[in-house]
Design an enzyme around this catalytic site. Sequence first.
Site, PDB file in Angstrom:
ATOM      1  CB  ILE A  39       1.874  -0.797  -4.458  1.00 17.98           C
ATOM      2  CG1 ILE A  39       1.162  -1.028  -5.801  1.00 17.98           C
ATOM      3  CG2 ILE A  39       1.771  -2.020  -3.575  1.00 17.98           C
ATOM      4  CD1 ILE A  39       1.184   0.143  -6.747  1.00 17.98           C
ATOM      5  N   GLY A  44       9.707   0.926  -6.792  1.00 19.13           N
ATOM      6  CA  GLY A  44       9.192  -0.279  -7.430  1.00 19.13           C
ATOM      7  C   GLY A  44       7.750  -0.517  -7.014  1.00 19.13           C
ATOM      8  CD  GLU A  45       6.088  -1.283  -2.746  1.00 23.71           C
ATOM      9  OE1 GLU A  45       4.992  -0.677  -2.695  1.00 23.71           O
ATOM     10  OE2 GLU A  45       6.850  -1.384  -1.766  1.00 23.71           O
ATOM     11  N   GLY A  46       5.282  -1.103  -8.654  1.00 25.72           N
ATOM     12  CA  GLY A  46       4.282  -0.528  -9.551  1.00 25.72           C
ATOM     13  C   GLY A  46       3.864   0.863  -9.144  1.00 25.72           C
TER      14      GLY A  46
END
Length: 338
Positions: A104, A304-306
């Site tokens: 990210i 995930g993580e954005g």
Amino acid sequence: MIRFQDAAAFGAALDALPQPDDAALAAARTRQAVLTKPAGSLGRLEEIALFMAGWQGRERPVLDRVRATVFAGNHGVAARGVSAFPVDVTAQMVANFQAGGAAINALARACGAALSVVALDLDSPTGDIASAAAMSEAECLAALNAGAHSVAADTDLLFVGEMGIANTTPAAALCAQAFGGAAADWCGRGSGVDDAGIARKVAAVESALALHGAQSVTPFETLRRLGGREIAAMAGAILAARRLRVPVLLDGFICCAAIAPLVATQPAFTDHCLAAHCSAEQAHGRLLGHFGLEPLLRLDLRLGEGSGAAVAVPLVRAALAAHNGMATFAEAAVAQAL
């Protein structure tokens, strides 16, 4: 800055959702109609530009301030063997985020987003949702407010991400509670568990729904009983963004699961959201269907993580570049279609 004083205030905020700026939206639509291209020829890029105009309240929306926040939390249900990684990895990954070494970090730099990281009581995992509520009322409210506190009113576009070992299990429970279906319909491989791990995950979700389902009658109670700190924080951030009319790019399954209880109560809640992508997590597409959102990308991401939202930011930049930078027919002295 948005703050929820108590559970009732959270519910009241959800019941009074601001709408986009109709005048700005109409002006942007008028501009789209006279740009030097056949009507509708830029497809979803045109839709993105209009979406951004309405929520920013500008005929020509901008992306000067793209902001991202990653929330981190730990989960008691991890002790049931529902993840491929130990819970220590949550704190280790937070350190990696803070050092700038995670995916990210690289993707936020690439898309021009300012990234912040909020770790939420990592030394105090939530309750095991299969045998207890995830959080007390005070803990859930604190997590919601941590999310709301992270959203600045002058943000042009927001996306949020998460880190929390085992958090696909509470995410699955939230979706099943919000939209029905069997636990197995919502449980995927997450961090890469084998078939035995999926069976443990399904059993945990089934136990959690049996224990908490009857009491999960409001979005707050559903998040409190079945969620997690980082999950509630994402919900608080996305609701605060709506209150401030800040447009949001939704990331993957867990980010979307965080708002599933809100959407189940208020189906129009996602009006200020774009679905950045559809992840490889098997239930994400089903969840986006309940939201009525078509993803911008399908890249089989499941980090995930954005990360998926960060990858989609350049698409929004492209949409605004065309909307703002193209000449009109009159400016270019090009004949407009009859």
